[in-house]
Design a protein around this motif. Structure first.
Motif, PDB file in Angstrom:
ATOM      1  N   GLU A 102       0.748  -1.306   0.039  1.00 10.73           N
ATOM      2  CA  GLU A 102       0.117   0.038  -0.022  1.00 10.73           C
ATOM      3  C   GLU A 102       0.931   1.148   0.086  1.00 10.73           C
ATOM      4  O   GLU A 102       1.895   1.366   0.728  1.00 10.73           O
ATOM      5  CB  GLU A 102      -0.835   0.050   1.075  1.00 10.73           C
ATOM      6  CG  GLU A 102      -2.075  -1.079   1.191  1.00 10.73           C
ATOM      7  CD  GLU A 102      -3.189  -0.596   0.233  1.00 10.73           C
ATOM      8  OE1 GLU A 102      -3.271   0.400   0.222  1.00 10.73           O
ATOM      9  OE2 GLU A 102      -3.883  -1.639  -0.053  1.00 10.73           O
ATOM     10  N   PRO A 103       0.380   2.114  -0.755  1.00 10.98           N
ATOM     11  CA  PRO A 103       1.228   3.424  -0.807  1.00 10.98           C
ATOM     12  C   PRO A 103       0.880   4.042   0.391  1.00 10.98           C
ATOM     13  O   PRO A 103      -0.157   4.074   1.107  1.00 10.98           O
ATOM     14  CB  PRO A 103       0.886   4.220  -1.992  1.00 10.98           C
ATOM     15  CG  PRO A 103      -0.297   3.710  -2.499  1.00 10.98           C
ATOM     16  CD  PRO A 103      -0.572   2.280  -1.892  1.00 10.98           C
ATOM     17  N   ASN A 104       1.732   4.806   0.943  1.00 15.61           N
ATOM     18  CA  ASN A 104       1.521   5.907   2.044  1.00 15.61           C
ATOM     19  C   ASN A 104       0.626   6.979   1.658  1.00 15.61           C
ATOM     20  O   ASN A 104       0.367   7.309   0.514  1.00 15.61           O
ATOM     21  CB  ASN A 104       2.866   6.550   2.634  1.00 15.61           C
ATOM     22  CG  ASN A 104       3.541   5.943   3.635  1.00 15.61           C
ATOM     23  OD1 ASN A 104       2.976   5.238   4.461  1.00 15.61           O
ATOM     24  ND2 ASN A 104       4.761   6.185   3.598  1.00 15.61           N
ATOM     25  N   LEU A 105      -0.178   7.531   2.541  1.00 18.84           N
ATOM     26  CA  LEU A 105      -0.872   8.722   2.512  1.00 18.84           C
ATOM     27  C   LEU A 105      -0.200   9.815   1.849  1.00 18.84           C
ATOM     28  O   LEU A 105       1.106   9.748   2.216  1.00 18.84           O
ATOM     29  CB  LEU A 105      -1.615   9.199   3.665  1.00 18.84           C
ATOM     30  CG  LEU A 105      -2.826   8.465   3.984  1.00 18.84           C
ATOM     31  CD1 LEU A 105      -2.983   8.933   5.746  1.00 18.84           C
ATOM     32  CD2 LEU A 105      -3.700   8.178   3.382  1.00 18.84           C
ATOM     33  N   PRO A 220       1.878  -2.240   7.621  1.00 13.17           N
ATOM     34  CA  PRO A 220       2.486  -3.426   7.606  1.00 13.17           C
ATOM     35  C   PRO A 220       1.376  -4.592   7.380  1.00 13.17           C
ATOM     36  O   PRO A 220       1.690  -5.435   6.856  1.00 13.17           O
ATOM     37  CB  PRO A 220       3.131  -3.393   8.837  1.00 13.17           C
ATOM     38  CG  PRO A 220       2.242  -2.735  10.125  1.00 13.17           C
ATOM     39  CD  PRO A 220       1.826  -1.506   9.102  1.00 13.17           C
ATOM     40  N   PHE A 221       0.150  -4.374   7.965  1.00 11.93           N
ATOM     41  CA  PHE A 221      -0.831  -5.374   7.826  1.00 11.93           C
ATOM     42  C   PHE A 221      -1.718  -5.101   6.483  1.00 11.93           C
ATOM     43  O   PHE A 221      -1.997  -6.170   5.839  1.00 11.93           O
ATOM     44  CB  PHE A 221      -1.711  -5.447   9.193  1.00 11.93           C
ATOM     45  CG  PHE A 221      -0.831  -5.731  10.385  1.00 11.93           C
ATOM     46  CD1 PHE A 221      -0.431  -7.085  10.577  1.00 11.93           C
ATOM     47  CD2 PHE A 221      -0.557  -4.902  11.277  1.00 11.93           C
ATOM     48  CE1 PHE A 221       0.191  -7.636  11.638  1.00 11.93           C
ATOM     49  CE2 PHE A 221       0.075  -5.168  12.257  1.00 11.93           C
ATOM     50  CZ  PHE A 221       0.445  -6.341  12.675  1.00 11.93           C
ATOM     51  N   GLN A 222      -1.961  -4.001   6.254  1.00 15.96           N
ATOM     52  CA  GLN A 222      -2.764  -3.613   5.200  1.00 15.96           C
ATOM     53  C   GLN A 222      -2.115  -4.052   4.015  1.00 15.96           C
ATOM     54  O   GLN A 222      -2.773  -4.625   2.992  1.00 15.96           O
ATOM     55  CB  GLN A 222      -3.091  -2.067   5.134  1.00 15.96           C
ATOM     56  CG  GLN A 222      -4.053  -1.426   6.124  1.00 15.96           C
ATOM     57  CD  GLN A 222      -2.937  -0.931   7.518  1.00 15.96           C
ATOM     58  OE1 GLN A 222      -1.978  -1.607   7.688  1.00 15.96           O
ATOM     59  NE2 GLN A 222      -3.084   0.187   7.752  1.00 15.96           N
ATOM     60  N   SER A 223      -0.938  -3.983   3.820  1.00 17.10           N
ATOM     61  CA  SER A 223      -0.068  -4.381   2.500  1.00 17.10           C
ATOM     62  C   SER A 223       0.054  -5.875   2.564  1.00 17.10           C
ATOM     63  O   SER A 223       0.234  -6.180   1.698  1.00 17.10           O
ATOM     64  CB  SER A 223       1.189  -3.627   2.579  1.00 17.10           C
ATOM     65  OG  SER A 223       1.196  -2.224   2.663  1.00 17.10           O
ATOM     66  N   ALA A 224      -0.141  -6.205   3.396  1.00 16.68           N
ATOM     67  CA  ALA A 224      -0.241  -7.890   3.441  1.00 16.68           C
ATOM     68  C   ALA A 224      -1.659  -8.687   3.283  1.00 16.68           C
ATOM     69  O   ALA A 224      -1.678  -9.754   3.277  1.00 16.68           O
ATOM     70  CB  ALA A 224       0.487  -8.483   4.756  1.00 16.68           C
TER      71      ALA A 224
END
Length: 479
Positions: A102-105, A220-224
């Protein structure tokens, strides 16, 4: 842009710009669909008049290299000429858009970009000021270490044995019993979360966390591929009761918390709250990740023992680090947990980076075992208390009647609650114009437009005084 046209060249400024932009496209640095900065930004970057930029862009549009979309900007065109030029170029834009992480805000990307700007006053930075880093002591510790080829090679999967023993002894002082075999070294607390996400959880797992939360700002969790649900201590029900209710509908995989000097709120769970949480999670079989990187930074009164100190069932994965107490650049943290879990995570870490820095591990091991850490913490707490008290006095002077805050009992942060919901990208950008870098509440909780995370750990006393006064003036204008 680090390129500028040469005013001494025989070529006109606009022709130099045309040639340079063509090179960017033909070399593949600007693939198809790349959006150009605004005309004003390009003019500022090139140090020329905006009209010259417009002339160059118009020529490139006429050549079919660029295309303009009303209201959207100027892009590298996808016409026949450009496709021929770029026939060997992959569509990197598509790769960028579809990557797993996921990209950062945008606000977080801006924070990361401007943190290296020495003209910025960093009012939200969660790290120690350079003046608080024990540089001389670190140099002395390095000089006391007898290095050999083996000690500077790759360490075993769990990390350097001497360092794990030193951390085991350090944790024992907090009531946490963790043998060196049940510890592993990681490159900071964030890597610990990333390893847990990819090593222990299935895609789609439900991760519960206290909200607002640090993990909303790092993904870390969103991207996984995990589902995240935030639980608030301000709710009518306690967090343990919220966990029980949610777990009755959908099985939660774990609960993440920073129970001591929370990031960003600086709240601390009481001993009774910790025991209630542990008891409930044991019954519901919901493991806990305890992020404990701030607990050594207590001020007048030591906080309750870590959750891990009460854990007799291997329910808690305990994360610690020296990033907040010694130096963030060393990149040394640890995870304490059941041995099968540690061995699984250590195996994955070896696949990722083949171990944390050997030099940093040797340094931290010596620092802990020689007693330097305890002496440094005593000094550091005094320095942070002075900074906290100064910040509180400045808030009382400039924010009285405009915001509310609690007196920190440790850690780095003040969770400033404004009387109006004006914490938004506009406020962030207004602060940037005044060379102030702030951490707005919405990066920790998407709909939070009333809070700012203020830090007294990084900016100097002079910067704090000027920065807080200037920030108050910006907010008063917006209110």
């Amino acid at each position: 842009m680090d390129w500028r046209p040469n005013r001494k060249s025989s070529l006109s400024l606009h022709q130099q710009i045309v040639n340079w932009m063509k090179q960017q496209i033909t070399r593949g640095e600007w693939p198809v669909a790349t959006k150009l900065p605004s005309q004003r930004s390009l003019a500022d970057s090139f140090g020329i008049n905006r009209s010259t930029v417009i002339t160059a862009i118009d020529e490139l549009i006429a050549d079919g290299l660029l295309d303009t979309k009303v209201g959207s900007g100027t892009f590298v065109s996808n016409n026949t000429w450009n496709v021929l030029v770029a026939s060997n170029q992959p569509d990197w834009g598509n790769y960028v858009r579809n990557g797993l992480h996921e990209p950062n805000l945008q606000t977080i990307q801006d924070i990361n970009l401007h943190e290296t700007d020495t003209t910025m006053i960093r009012l939200g930075t969660g790290e120690l000021s350079p003046s608080l880093l024990p540089i001389k002591k670190i140099e002395q510790t390095l000089q006391s270490i007898a290095f050999d080829a083996q000690s500077l090679g790759y360490s075993e999967p769990k990390g350097d044995k001497r360092l794990r023993q030193s951390i085991s002894d350090h944790l024992k002082e907090k009531g946490v019993i963790a043998s060196p075999s049940s510890l592993m070294i990681v490159s900071g607390g964030l890597q610990a979360l990333q390893l847990i996400a990819v090593g222990l959880l299935q895609k789609g797992s439900l991760v519960l966390h206290e909200s607002p939360s640090y993990i909303n700002s790092v993904h870390p969790f969103q991207s996984a591929g995990m589902q995240l649900t935030g639980l608030s201590k301000q709710s009518r029900e306690t967090i343990p009761k919220q966990i029980k209710k949610i777990n009755g509908k959908q099985k939660a995989s774990l609960f993440y918390t920073v129970p001591t000097f929370n990031n960003p709120t600086n709240a601390t769970w009481t001993r009774e709250e910790r025991l209630e949480l542990l008891s409930l999670c044991k019954k519901e079989q919901v493991p806990i990740i305890e992020d404990d990187v701030y607990s050594d930074l207590w001020f007048e009164k030591e906080p309750p023992p870590p959750l891990k100190s009460f854990d007799d069932d291997g329910l808690v994965l305990h994360i610690g680090s020296v990033s907040k107490t010694l130096s963030p650049g060393l990149r040394i943290g640890w995870i304490a947990g059941p041995m099968p879990v540690i061995e699984r995570l250590a195996d994955i870490k070896m696949q990722m980076d083949y171990g944390s820095s050997a030099l940093s591990q040797q340094l931290v091991a010596a620092w802990l075992s020689q007693g330097e850490h305890s002496k440094h913490l005593d000094w550091l707490r005094g320095e942070l208390i002075a900074r906290r008290d100064l910040t509180l006095a400045l808030l009382k002077q400039h924010f009285q009647g405009m915001a509310k805050w609690q007196i920190p009992q440790g850690g780095f942060y003040i969770w400033l609650e404004l009387c109006k919901p004006i914490v938004n990208p506009t406020l962030f950008k207004q602060a940037l114009k005044e060379h102030l870098l702030i951490n707005p509440g919405y990066i920790y909780e998407p709909n939070n437009h009333t809070h700012l995370r203020l830090s007294y750990s990084y900016a100097s006393e002079e910067q704090l005084a000027y920065g807080i006064q200037t920030l108050s003036e910006i907010i008063r204008r917006l209110i």
